[in-house]
Design a protein around this motif. Structure first.
Motif, PDB file in Angstrom:
ATOM      1  N   GLN A  92       0.818  -1.208   0.000  1.00 49.47           N
ATOM      2  CA  GLN A  92       0.000   0.000   0.000  1.00 49.47           C
ATOM      3  C   GLN A  92       0.858   1.266   0.000  1.00 49.47           C
ATOM      4  O   GLN A  92       0.348   2.354   0.188  1.00 49.47           O
ATOM      5  N   LEU A  93       2.154   1.106  -0.219  1.00 50.97           N
ATOM      6  CA  LEU A  93       3.079   2.227  -0.292  1.00 50.97           C
ATOM      7  C   LEU A  93       3.346   2.509  -1.759  1.00 50.97           C
ATOM      8  O   LEU A  93       3.860   1.652  -2.478  1.00 50.97           O
ATOM      9  N   ARG A  94       2.963   3.680  -2.202  1.00 53.68           N
ATOM     10  CA  ARG A  94       3.146   4.083  -3.608  1.00 53.68           C
ATOM     11  C   ARG A  94       4.493   4.787  -3.728  1.00 53.68           C
ATOM     12  O   ARG A  94       4.771   5.744  -3.002  1.00 53.68           O
ATOM     13  N   TYR A  95       5.321   4.311  -4.662  1.00 52.01           N
ATOM     14  CA  TYR A  95       6.606   4.936  -4.967  1.00 52.01           C
ATOM     15  C   TYR A  95       6.459   5.706  -6.269  1.00 52.01           C
ATOM     16  O   TYR A  95       6.081   5.132  -7.294  1.00 52.01           O
ATOM     17  N   VAL A  96       6.752   7.017  -6.224  1.00 50.99           N
ATOM     18  CA  VAL A  96       6.662   7.865  -7.409  1.00 50.99           C
ATOM     19  C   VAL A  96       7.993   8.596  -7.567  1.00 50.99           C
ATOM     20  O   VAL A  96       8.485   9.194  -6.609  1.00 50.99           O
ATOM     21  N   VAL A  97       8.554   8.535  -8.777  1.00 48.93           N
ATOM     22  CA  VAL A  97       9.783   9.270  -9.067  1.00 48.93           C
ATOM     23  C   VAL A  97       9.420  10.479  -9.916  1.00 48.93           C
ATOM     24  O   VAL A  97       8.858  10.348 -10.997  1.00 48.93           O
ATOM     25  N   SER A  98       9.746  11.637  -9.413  1.00 50.83           N
ATOM     26  CA  SER A  98       9.458  12.887 -10.097  1.00 50.83           C
ATOM     27  C   SER A  98      10.541  13.193 -11.129  1.00 50.83           C
ATOM     28  O   SER A  98      11.723  12.987 -10.888  1.00 50.83           O
ATOM     29  N   GLU A  99      10.115  13.739 -12.239  1.00 52.27           N
ATOM     30  CA  GLU A  99      11.041  14.242 -13.259  1.00 52.27           C
ATOM     31  C   GLU A  99      11.278  15.743 -13.080  1.00 52.27           C
ATOM     32  O   GLU A  99      12.005  16.349 -13.857  1.00 52.27           O
ATOM     33  N   ALA A 100      10.664  16.335 -12.070  1.00 52.46           N
ATOM     34  CA  ALA A 100      10.760  17.781 -11.857  1.00 52.46           C
ATOM     35  C   ALA A 100      12.216  18.239 -11.733  1.00 52.46           C
ATOM     36  O   ALA A 100      13.035  17.569 -11.115  1.00 52.46           O
ATOM     37  N   GLU A 101      12.477  19.377 -12.343  1.00 52.64           N
ATOM     38  CA  GLU A 101      13.806  19.969 -12.260  1.00 52.64           C
ATOM     39  C   GLU A 101      13.770  21.342 -11.593  1.00 52.64           C
ATOM     40  O   GLU A 101      14.805  21.979 -11.432  1.00 52.64           O
TER      41      GLU A 101
END
Length: 182
Positions: free
Chosen positions: A35-44
């Motif tokens: 139930q742990l969502r891992y999200v990798v941001s592309e934000a710079e």
């Protein structure tokens, strides 16, 4: 660095440090139940990260906790300097209020160079909040309240974490195969 690598290194940190050292006694169940969502941001830029944070906060609010209990928003390309990251926490908190999620969701912070005020950079106590990459942890207030109710002395968690890390030491941390700082 690709997203899979970032998620893998973060998941290893969660499993070996957060769960393995019992730094958060509530994390294991969430990880085991996936139930742990891992999200990798592309934000710079901080502005782009703030937009992604808004998206993830709103997604978490409308998603059943049985599906996603909590989210880690990992952002390896922005706010790599700890002081900038620390300053960003105010914007993150303001966003929670602007989205009228205050009392529902909150944002905790982890960083490779995390440093509590009044400590030296290599003080082992900083490692309670050290992660492989700058990371914002989105938490449900309701879940925090349930966790606090289940453990009458939540201050004991912090005290136990300090004791665990002091016993482990920097060499022990390094032996976990995790990054010590950015």
């Amino acid at each position: 660095m690709n997203k899979d690598q970032v998620i893998d290194e973060t998941r290893q940190w969660v499993q070996k440090a957060v769960i393995g050292l019992n730094l958060c006694p509530f994390a294991k169940a969430v990880e085991v139940k996936q139930q742990l969502r891992y999200v990798v941001s592309e934000a710079e830029t901080p502005e782009a990260l703030l937009q992604e944070l808004a998206h993830e906060l709103l997604l978490l609010r409308r998603t059943d906790p049985e599906e996603i209990e909590t989210t880690v928003l990992i952002h390896p390309k922005v706010l790599t300097d700890f002081l900038d990251f620390n300053d960003f926490q105010g914007a993150a908190d303001a966003l929670v209020e602007d989205l009228e999620l205050d009392g529902q969701l909150q944002v905790a912070s982890f960083h490779p160079d995390f440093q509590f005020e009044g400590t030296a950079l290599d003080d082992i106590t900083n490692f309670t909040n050290r992660s492989p990459y700058p990371t914002l942890h989105l938490l449900r207030e309701e879940s925090i309240e349930r966790a606090v109710e289940s453990m009458p002395d939540t201050d004991a968690i912090y005290e136990a974490n300090i004791a665990t890390l002091e016993k482990l030491g920097l060499e022990g941390w390094k032996a976990l195969g995790l990054k010590t700082h950015g």
